[in-house]
Motif scaffolding. Sequence first.
Motif, PDB file in Angstrom:
ATOM      1  N   ILE A 120       2.454 -12.248   1.472  1.00 55.41           N
ATOM      2  CA  ILE A 120       3.055 -11.320   2.435  1.00 55.41           C
ATOM      3  C   ILE A 120       2.024 -10.482   3.196  1.00 55.41           C
ATOM      4  O   ILE A 120       2.123 -10.347   4.424  1.00 55.41           O
ATOM      5  N   PRO A 121       1.008  -9.904   2.534  1.00 53.51           N
ATOM      6  CA  PRO A 121       0.026  -9.119   3.303  1.00 53.51           C
ATOM      7  C   PRO A 121      -0.682  -9.934   4.379  1.00 53.51           C
ATOM      8  O   PRO A 121      -0.878  -9.461   5.503  1.00 53.51           O
ATOM      9  N   VAL A 122      -1.053 -11.159   4.058  1.00 55.91           N
ATOM     10  CA  VAL A 122      -1.730 -12.020   5.036  1.00 55.91           C
ATOM     11  C   VAL A 122      -0.761 -12.402   6.151  1.00 55.91           C
ATOM     12  O   VAL A 122      -1.125 -12.426   7.332  1.00 55.91           O
ATOM     13  N   LEU A 170       3.092  -1.450  13.074  1.00 59.20           N
ATOM     14  CA  LEU A 170       3.253  -2.634  12.238  1.00 59.20           C
ATOM     15  C   LEU A 170       2.072  -2.782  11.277  1.00 59.20           C
ATOM     16  O   LEU A 170       2.239  -3.206  10.128  1.00 59.20           O
ATOM     17  N   SER A 171       0.872  -2.418  11.732  1.00 60.65           N
ATOM     18  CA  SER A 171      -0.309  -2.457  10.864  1.00 60.65           C
ATOM     19  C   SER A 171      -0.139  -1.513   9.675  1.00 60.65           C
ATOM     20  O   SER A 171      -0.509  -1.844   8.545  1.00 60.65           O
ATOM     21  N   GLN A 172       0.432  -0.340   9.932  1.00 59.72           N
ATOM     22  CA  GLN A 172       0.668   0.615   8.856  1.00 59.72           C
ATOM     23  C   GLN A 172       1.692   0.078   7.858  1.00 59.72           C
ATOM     24  O   GLN A 172       1.545   0.246   6.643  1.00 59.72           O
ATOM     25  N   VAL A 173       2.728  -0.585   8.368  1.00 59.58           N
ATOM     26  CA  VAL A 173       3.742  -1.174   7.484  1.00 59.58           C
ATOM     27  C   VAL A 173       3.117  -2.237   6.589  1.00 59.58           C
ATOM     28  O   VAL A 173       3.394  -2.315   5.380  1.00 59.58           O
ATOM     29  N   VAL A 174       2.245  -3.056   7.158  1.00 60.93           N
ATOM     30  CA  VAL A 174       1.575  -4.107   6.385  1.00 60.93           C
ATOM     31  C   VAL A 174       0.702  -3.489   5.294  1.00 60.93           C
ATOM     32  O   VAL A 174       0.683  -3.969   4.148  1.00 60.93           O
ATOM     33  N   ARG A 175       0.007  -2.408   5.608  1.00 64.20           N
ATOM     34  CA  ARG A 175      -0.833  -1.739   4.602  1.00 64.20           C
ATOM     35  C   ARG A 175       0.004  -1.176   3.466  1.00 64.20           C
ATOM     36  O   ARG A 175      -0.373  -1.274   2.288  1.00 64.20           O
ATOM     37  N   LEU A 210       2.958  -2.286   2.468  1.00 62.95           N
ATOM     38  CA  LEU A 210       3.432  -3.428   1.677  1.00 62.95           C
ATOM     39  C   LEU A 210       2.344  -3.933   0.741  1.00 62.95           C
ATOM     40  O   LEU A 210       2.596  -4.258  -0.425  1.00 62.95           O
ATOM     41  N   GLU A 211       1.123  -3.994   1.265  1.00 61.29           N
ATOM     42  CA  GLU A 211       0.007  -4.472   0.457  1.00 61.29           C
ATOM     43  C   GLU A 211      -0.234  -3.556  -0.736  1.00 61.29           C
ATOM     44  O   GLU A 211      -0.474  -4.022  -1.856  1.00 61.29           O
ATOM     45  N   LYS A 212      -0.150  -2.237  -0.520  1.00 56.95           N
ATOM     46  CA  LYS A 212      -0.354  -1.289  -1.613  1.00 56.95           C
ATOM     47  C   LYS A 212       0.746  -1.436  -2.666  1.00 56.95           C
ATOM     48  O   LYS A 212       0.479  -1.387  -3.873  1.00 56.95           O
ATOM     49  N   ARG A 213       1.992  -1.596  -2.222  1.00 57.29           N
ATOM     50  CA  ARG A 213       3.105  -1.737  -3.175  1.00 57.29           C
ATOM     51  C   ARG A 213       2.974  -3.013  -3.991  1.00 57.29           C
ATOM     52  O   ARG A 213       3.250  -3.018  -5.195  1.00 57.29           O
ATOM     53  N   LEU A 214       2.577  -4.085  -3.321  1.00 52.84           N
ATOM     54  CA  LEU A 214       2.419  -5.348  -4.043  1.00 52.84           C
ATOM     55  C   LEU A 214       1.296  -5.279  -5.056  1.00 52.84           C
ATOM     56  O   LEU A 214       1.374  -5.876  -6.124  1.00 52.84           O
ATOM     57  N   ARG A 215       0.244  -4.533  -4.747  1.00 45.60           N
ATOM     58  CA  ARG A 215      -0.860  -4.367  -5.697  1.00 45.60           C
ATOM     59  C   ARG A 215      -0.407  -3.584  -6.928  1.00 45.60           C
ATOM     60  O   ARG A 215      -0.818  -3.871  -8.043  1.00 45.60           O
ATOM     61  N   LYS A 216       0.466  -2.589  -6.720  1.00 48.60           N
ATOM     62  CA  LYS A 216       0.948  -1.798  -7.837  1.00 48.60           C
ATOM     63  C   LYS A 216       1.800  -2.618  -8.779  1.00 48.60           C
ATOM     64  O   LYS A 216       1.786  -2.430 -10.006  1.00 48.60           O
ATOM     65  N   HIS A 217       2.604  -3.542  -8.185  1.00 51.74           N
ATOM     66  CA  HIS A 217       3.520  -4.352  -9.004  1.00 51.74           C
ATOM     67  C   HIS A 217       2.877  -5.644  -9.494  1.00 51.74           C
ATOM     68  O   HIS A 217       3.527  -6.429 -10.182  1.00 51.74           O
ATOM     69  N   ALA A 218       1.628  -5.881  -9.094  1.00 48.94           N
ATOM     70  CA  ALA A 218       0.957  -7.127  -9.498  1.00 48.94           C
ATOM     71  C   ALA A 218       0.630  -7.110 -10.994  1.00 48.94           C
ATOM     72  O   ALA A 218       0.387  -6.067 -11.579  1.00 48.94           O
TER      73      ALA A 218
END
Length: 235
Positions: free
Chosen positions: A163-165, A220-225, A227-235
């Motif tokens: 998703i981040p990419v 949109l760049s901020q939204v992607v960032r 999402l990336e932070k949330r996915l890292r937390k749940h990884a």
Amino acid sequence: MNILNNLDFGTAIHQLTPQLLQGLVIALEATIFGFLLALVLGVLIAVGRLSGRKFLNGVLVVFLEMIRGTPLLVQLVYMFYVVPLLISLVFQFFIPDYQFRMNPLLSGVLGLGINYGCYMSEVVRSSIVTIHKGQTEAALALGYTHRQTMWSIIIPQATRNSIPVFGNYLIMMIKDTSLLAFITVNELLLRTQAYASQTFLTIESYTLLAVAYLILSLPLSQVVRLLEKRLRKHA
């Protein structure tokens, strides 16, 4: 100094903004449909390359190299001008004087989708490869077929990890919609060029165009960032 004195941003904002809003709708349509096509193609190409079929993998590799080895602008022009001629040529064997026409926006969506789909396929393929093989073995042990395992367990995880990419590709695609002006799609750039040529408000027009793309891409760049932070937390 004369140029600075003649600047008229007020007139440009008043006259050009409604046209930019109309062009924005077209750009968003091209982005949304192009991205959905790219996502579907990316997953299918990735699965095809990992299927273990040598012929299919070879065909896909050649296709990927062709797309990644040519500029997006050339592909868009080819899709709009050449592909309809080739289709007409084929059908003329059965229907004399047949002429195929392709809508410029459809050509743009296909060109963007195919180009980005090839790049996104490598992202999906890499994500699939990194998923532990134990999950596949466990699914097979539970009675899943290879196809069910891939589409129900592996692909969803690979897509989530990508998703981040994908978000970065989406931002790039929004900006690349400006290339659609070269195939007569009446989006932001083409409308700005027409207005600037009629009013000679060149600095004002293209400055507003740049601001419009910034307004699109920065949030949109901020939204992607995020999402990336949330996915890292749940990884």
